[in-house]
Design a protein around this motif. Sequence first.
Motif, PDB file in Angstrom:
ATOM      1  N   SER A   1      45.255  49.049  30.268  1.00 27.81           N
ATOM      2  CA  SER A   1      46.415  48.150  30.273  1.00 27.81           C
ATOM      3  C   SER A   1      46.394  47.234  31.488  1.00 27.81           C
ATOM      4  O   SER A   1      46.660  46.035  31.385  1.00 27.81           O
ATOM      5  N   PHE A   2      46.088  47.800  32.623  1.00 29.86           N
ATOM      6  CA  PHE A   2      46.099  47.055  33.881  1.00 29.86           C
ATOM      7  C   PHE A   2      45.136  45.864  33.825  1.00 29.86           C
ATOM      8  O   PHE A   2      45.462  44.761  34.261  1.00 29.86           O
ATOM      9  N   TYR A   3      43.951  46.095  33.286  1.00 37.40           N
ATOM     10  CA  TYR A   3      42.911  45.063  33.295  1.00 37.40           C
ATOM     11  C   TYR A   3      42.761  44.311  31.969  1.00 37.40           C
ATOM     12  O   TYR A   3      41.773  43.605  31.771  1.00 37.40           O
ATOM     13  N   THR A   4      43.737  44.432  31.072  1.00 38.28           N
ATOM     14  CA  THR A   4      43.659  43.694  29.808  1.00 38.28           C
ATOM     15  C   THR A   4      43.498  42.200  30.083  1.00 38.28           C
ATOM     16  O   THR A   4      44.241  41.616  30.868  1.00 38.28           O
ATOM     17  N   GLY A   5      42.491  41.605  29.444  1.00 38.75           N
ATOM     18  CA  GLY A   5      42.259  40.169  29.589  1.00 38.75           C
ATOM     19  C   GLY A   5      41.470  39.773  30.829  1.00 38.75           C
ATOM     20  O   GLY A   5      41.254  38.586  31.062  1.00 38.75           O
ATOM     21  N   PHE A   6      41.023  40.735  31.632  1.00 35.58           N
ATOM     22  CA  PHE A   6      40.249  40.446  32.841  1.00 35.58           C
ATOM     23  C   PHE A   6      38.754  40.511  32.529  1.00 35.58           C
ATOM     24  O   PHE A   6      38.300  41.421  31.848  1.00 35.58           O
ATOM     25  N   SER A   7      38.015  39.590  33.077  1.00 37.66           N
ATOM     26  CA  SER A   7      36.559  39.687  33.022  1.00 37.66           C
ATOM     27  C   SER A   7      36.115  40.653  34.123  1.00 37.66           C
ATOM     28  O   SER A   7      36.896  40.975  35.034  1.00 37.66           O
ATOM     29  N   ALA A   8      34.876  41.092  34.060  1.00 42.69           N
ATOM     30  CA  ALA A   8      34.341  41.977  35.100  1.00 42.69           C
ATOM     31  C   ALA A   8      34.420  41.307  36.464  1.00 42.69           C
ATOM     32  O   ALA A   8      34.763  41.942  37.472  1.00 42.69           O
ATOM     33  N   GLU A   9      34.139  40.021  36.501  1.00 42.36           N
ATOM     34  CA  GLU A   9      34.194  39.273  37.757  1.00 42.36           C
ATOM     35  C   GLU A   9      35.626  39.194  38.294  1.00 42.36           C
ATOM     36  O   GLU A   9      35.863  39.320  39.500  1.00 42.36           O
ATOM     37  N   GLU A  10      36.594  38.987  37.414  1.00 42.60           N
ATOM     38  CA  GLU A  10      38.000  38.921  37.836  1.00 42.60           C
ATOM     39  C   GLU A  10      38.477  40.268  38.385  1.00 42.60           C
ATOM     40  O   GLU A  10      39.236  40.320  39.350  1.00 42.60           O
ATOM     41  N   LYS A  11      38.021  41.361  37.779  1.00 44.50           N
ATOM     42  CA  LYS A  11      38.370  42.689  38.275  1.00 44.50           C
ATOM     43  C   LYS A  11      37.881  42.873  39.707  1.00 44.50           C
ATOM     44  O   LYS A  11      38.608  43.349  40.576  1.00 44.50           O
ATOM     45  N   LYS A  12      36.631  42.490  39.953  1.00 40.19           N
ATOM     46  CA  LYS A  12      36.055  42.601  41.290  1.00 40.19           C
ATOM     47  C   LYS A  12      36.822  41.733  42.283  1.00 40.19           C
ATOM     48  O   LYS A  12      37.087  42.147  43.415  1.00 40.19           O
ATOM     49  N   GLU A  13      37.166  40.530  41.871  1.00 39.09           N
ATOM     50  CA  GLU A  13      37.878  39.604  42.751  1.00 39.09           C
ATOM     51  C   GLU A  13      39.282  40.122  43.073  1.00 39.09           C
ATOM     52  O   GLU A  13      39.722  40.052  44.216  1.00 39.09           O
ATOM     53  N   LEU A  14      39.974  40.657  42.070  1.00 36.45           N
ATOM     54  CA  LEU A  14      41.304  41.218  42.315  1.00 36.45           C
ATOM     55  C   LEU A  14      41.210  42.363  43.316  1.00 36.45           C
ATOM     56  O   LEU A  14      41.990  42.419  44.269  1.00 36.45           O
TER      57      LEU A  14
ATOM     58  N   ILE B   1      53.978  42.737  43.616  1.00 32.90           N
ATOM     59  CA  ILE B   1      53.242  43.991  43.805  1.00 32.90           C
ATOM     60  C   ILE B   1      54.184  45.181  43.629  1.00 32.90           C
ATOM     61  O   ILE B   1      53.848  46.173  42.976  1.00 32.90           O
ATOM     62  N   SER B   2      55.389  45.081  44.174  1.00 34.27           N
ATOM     63  CA  SER B   2      56.381  46.141  44.045  1.00 34.27           C
ATOM     64  C   SER B   2      56.767  46.354  42.582  1.00 34.27           C
ATOM     65  O   SER B   2      56.876  47.494  42.108  1.00 34.27           O
ATOM     66  N   LYS B   3      56.955  45.271  41.850  1.00 35.09           N
ATOM     67  CA  LYS B   3      57.310  45.376  40.429  1.00 35.09           C
ATOM     68  C   LYS B   3      56.168  45.992  39.620  1.00 35.09           C
ATOM     69  O   LYS B   3      56.409  46.779  38.702  1.00 35.09           O
ATOM     70  N   ILE B   4      54.944  45.641  39.959  1.00 35.65           N
ATOM     71  CA  ILE B   4      53.788  46.230  39.270  1.00 35.65           C
ATOM     72  C   ILE B   4      53.751  47.730  39.518  1.00 35.65           C
ATOM     73  O   ILE B   4      53.532  48.523  38.593  1.00 35.65           O
ATOM     74  N   ARG B   5      53.986  48.135  40.754  1.00 39.22           N
ATOM     75  CA  ARG B   5      53.992  49.572  41.075  1.00 39.22           C
ATOM     76  C   ARG B   5      55.060  50.304  40.268  1.00 39.22           C
ATOM     77  O   ARG B   5      54.815  51.389  39.741  1.00 39.22           O
ATOM     78  N   GLU B   6      56.247  49.725  40.169  1.00 36.48           N
ATOM     79  CA  GLU B   6      57.311  50.335  39.373  1.00 36.48           C
ATOM     80  C   GLU B   6      56.887  50.477  37.915  1.00 36.48           C
ATOM     81  O   GLU B   6      57.117  51.515  37.283  1.00 36.48           O
ATOM     82  N   GLN B   7      56.274  49.435  37.365  1.00 35.58           N
ATOM     83  CA  GLN B   7      55.834  49.479  35.972  1.00 35.58           C
ATOM     84  C   GLN B   7      54.744  50.526  35.775  1.00 35.58           C
ATOM     85  O   GLN B   7      54.739  51.239  34.763  1.00 35.58           O
ATOM     86  N   VAL B   8      53.833  50.629  36.709  1.00 34.29           N
ATOM     87  CA  VAL B   8      52.769  51.630  36.634  1.00 34.29           C
ATOM     88  C   VAL B   8      53.374  53.035  36.642  1.00 34.29           C
ATOM     89  O   VAL B   8      53.004  53.885  35.828  1.00 34.29           O
TER      90      VAL B   8
END
Length: 140
Positions: A116-129, A10-17
């Motif tokens: 970019s964040f949600y590339t490759g995610f389905s709508a259902e996967e976005k909700k679940e994340l 999560i920390s690495k994702i924040r840095e990349q964002v």
Amino acid sequence: MKTTDAVSLISKIREQVNRFIVAEMAKRGVEGIATSHGDIIYTLAGKPRMTMAEISRSIRKDKSTVTALIDKLIRLELVHKEKDANDTRITFVSLTPKGEALKPVFEEISRELMDSFYTGFSAEEKKELLRLLLKVHHNF
């Protein structure tokens, strides 16, 4: 990867964002502001006139930090402050025309970030994340 690596990830994702946002702002000629400054501009884009306390709550930073951030945005002529006519303890902040001009830039960067964040995610996967991240957030 182990489940104990989740916080680090999560920390690495924040840095990349944050790097993504800063790079995209630089591409568009927006320099000299950090992502924390962007949080304030983005917040004021949604509600044009806010008190320092409202901004502090909205971006989840203490009042002294918000004061320093606002002071820099004033020097950059992106926001201005004014005292309440009835209660001088209250200070309002709003975007200047130069700050208003950043709204479409921030919206475009936000759209690109989400793409970019949600590339490759389905709508259902976005909700679940989102559900899982909210669950982690509520744990604290």
